[in-house]
Design a protein around this motif. Structure first.
Motif, short mmCIF file in Angstrom:
data_model
loop_
_atom_site.label_atom_id
_atom_site.label_comp_id
_atom_site.label_asym_id
_atom_site.label_seq_id
_atom_site.Cartn_x
_atom_site.Cartn_y
_atom_site.Cartn_z
N ALA A 169 -48.03 -97.87 -22.84
CA ALA A 169 -48.75 -98.46 -23.99
C ALA A 169 -47.68 -99.57 -24.60
O ALA A 169 -46.46 -98.99 -25.02
N ALA A 170 -48.08 -100.56 -24.90
CA ALA A 170 -47.32 -101.70 -25.84
C ALA A 170 -45.87 -101.63 -25.26
O ALA A 170 -44.99 -101.35 -26.06
N PRO A 171 -45.62 -101.87 -23.81
CA PRO A 171 -44.34 -102.07 -23.53
C PRO A 171 -43.21 -103.08 -24.15
O PRO A 171 -43.78 -104.22 -24.48
N CYS A 172 -42.19 -102.57 -24.28
CA CYS A 172 -41.26 -103.53 -25.13
C CYS A 172 -40.01 -103.85 -24.07
O CYS A 172 -39.48 -102.93 -23.38
N VAL A 173 -39.78 -104.90 -23.65
CA VAL A 173 -38.56 -105.28 -22.99
C VAL A 173 -37.45 -106.06 -23.66
O VAL A 173 -37.71 -107.00 -24.46
N LEU A 174 -36.39 -106.09 -23.45
CA LEU A 174 -35.10 -106.50 -23.85
C LEU A 174 -34.39 -107.12 -22.67
O LEU A 174 -34.08 -106.80 -21.62
N ILE A 175 -34.23 -108.52 -23.09
CA ILE A 175 -33.47 -109.48 -22.15
C ILE A 175 -32.14 -109.95 -22.57
O ILE A 175 -32.07 -110.34 -23.74
N VAL A 176 -31.06 -109.47 -21.97
CA VAL A 176 -29.76 -109.64 -22.52
C VAL A 176 -29.22 -110.75 -21.58
O VAL A 176 -29.22 -110.97 -20.53
N ARG A 177 -28.82 -111.62 -22.39
CA ARG A 177 -28.36 -113.15 -21.74
C ARG A 177 -27.49 -113.91 -22.72
O ARG A 177 -26.83 -113.28 -23.75
N GLY A 178 -27.10 -115.02 -22.07
CA GLY A 178 -26.46 -116.03 -22.99
C GLY A 178 -27.61 -116.60 -23.99
O GLY A 178 -28.68 -116.45 -23.93
N LEU B 79 -31.21 -110.28 -26.63
CA LEU B 79 -29.83 -110.09 -27.20
C LEU B 79 -29.00 -111.17 -26.39
O LEU B 79 -28.72 -110.87 -25.50
N GLU B 80 -28.68 -112.15 -27.21
CA GLU B 80 -27.85 -113.20 -26.83
C GLU B 80 -26.42 -113.03 -27.14
O GLU B 80 -25.95 -112.76 -28.42
N LEU B 81 -25.45 -112.74 -25.96
CA LEU B 81 -24.01 -112.50 -26.46
C LEU B 81 -23.18 -113.24 -26.14
O LEU B 81 -21.98 -113.14 -26.54
N TYR B 82 -23.44 -114.41 -25.73
CA TYR B 82 -22.44 -115.55 -25.35
C TYR B 82 -23.14 -116.89 -25.40
O TYR B 82 -24.28 -116.91 -25.12
N ARG B 83 -22.56 -117.75 -25.36
CA ARG B 83 -23.01 -119.50 -25.21
C ARG B 83 -22.04 -119.93 -24.18
O ARG B 83 -21.00 -119.60 -24.01
N ARG B 84 -22.89 -120.89 -23.54
CA ARG B 84 -22.27 -121.66 -22.41
C ARG B 84 -21.88 -123.27 -22.93
O ARG B 84 -22.42 -123.68 -23.51
N CYS B 85 -20.74 -123.40 -22.70
CA CYS B 85 -19.98 -124.73 -23.29
C CYS B 85 -19.45 -125.63 -21.87
O CYS B 85 -19.20 -125.00 -21.02
N LEU B 86 -19.60 -127.06 -21.94
CA LEU B 86 -18.65 -127.84 -21.05
C LEU B 86 -17.27 -127.91 -21.44
O LEU B 86 -16.96 -128.41 -22.56
N PRO B 87 -16.51 -127.36 -20.42
CA PRO B 87 -15.11 -127.62 -20.77
C PRO B 87 -14.58 -129.20 -21.07
O PRO B 87 -15.37 -129.95 -20.73
N ALA B 88 -13.41 -129.34 -21.83
CA ALA B 88 -12.86 -130.57 -22.18
C ALA B 88 -12.12 -131.05 -20.80
O ALA B 88 -11.47 -130.46 -20.46
#
Length: 255
Positions: free
Chosen positions: A129-138, A159-168
């Protein structure tokens, strides 16, 4: 010895590991990471999500960095995660969580969102009943998962734990590398990885768009074709095994 000479663009650690796997199979490659990962600070809301993991019908972890950072955050907070209810998009991410003693399910074939959504085990987990899902990602990415899960009656949290960047890199680095090492194929592991490839190519993109481009999923394949890529190969997975299989069934361009 394969005639392929591939440009690999994953984050540095993964890039080197992939290069070693390809080399063992006789495939040449060159690493130019186009994704750098930066952990984000865990705010009050995210801390509450960490503390309530036992309340989710399913916890979906979409990448190895997400798995590593999640385990680090749990350890720092002194929290014990649930043993069951864990799902990942691929085997490599599952292995990180399994190393912490967790029971993890992942698609037996194809490491993408579509394969995960087709898993009977995930459907079974949502039969409450009323399922809850957590997506762990960037930060950002894999919106398809949330959309499809919502269609199945689940409420979804991120649950966002990091961000992706373009290296210089200095201007022109990408094209110089390709020309100097006579690379004849490009590899990206995500939609954002493709965006960074195109961004770094700049005015050279129309030329690079002629090279074969290996991508991990139909979604990224569609994105690349829409941007003008002429020869897109869908590996149906981001693993080294999936890439190698796609490379071995594809003919390298004539020199």
């Amino acid at each position: 010895m394969s005639e392929w000479r591939l440009l690999l663009t994953r984050p540095a650690e993964d890039c080197e590991a992939l290069a070693q796997c390809l080399a063992a199979a006789g495939v040449g490659s060159s690493c130019l990471p186009l994704l750098a990962l930066e952990p984000v600070a865990v705010d009050t809301r995210q801390r509450l999500l960490l503390e309530s993991l036992h309340g989710f019908a399913a916890i979906i972890v979409v990448s190895k960095p997400a798995a590593r950072l999640l385990l680090e955050q749990l350890a720092e907070a002194g929290l014990r995660p649930p043993q069951q209810g864990w799902f990942t998009v691929g085997e490599a991410t599952a292995a990180v969580l399994q190393g912490a003693g967790l029971e993890v399910s992942f698609p037996p074939r194809g490491d993408d969102s579509e394969a995960l959504l087709a898993m009977p085990g995930l459907h079974q987990a949502l039969e409450v009943a009323a399922p809850c899902v957590l997506i762990v990602r960037g930060v950002g990415g894999r919106e398809l998962l949330a959309e499809r899960l919502a269609q199945q009656g689940a409420s979804v949290d991120y649950l966002e734990l990091y961000r992706r960047c373009l290296p210089a890199y200095p201007p022109g680095t990408l094209m110089r590398r390709i020309e100097a090492e006579r690379l004849n194929g490009l590899v990206v592991s995500s939609g954002q990885g493709f965006e960074h490839l195109q961004q770094m190519a700049g005015a050279d993109w129309p030329q690079l768009a002629q090279l074969p481009l290996f991508v991990p999923s139909p979604r990224v394949a569609e994105q690349a074709r829409a941007a003008g890529a002429q020869q897109v190969v869908d590996c149906r997975g981001a693993s080294a095994t999936a890439l190698l299989a796609a490379v071995q069934r594809s003919a390298a361009p004539a020199s």
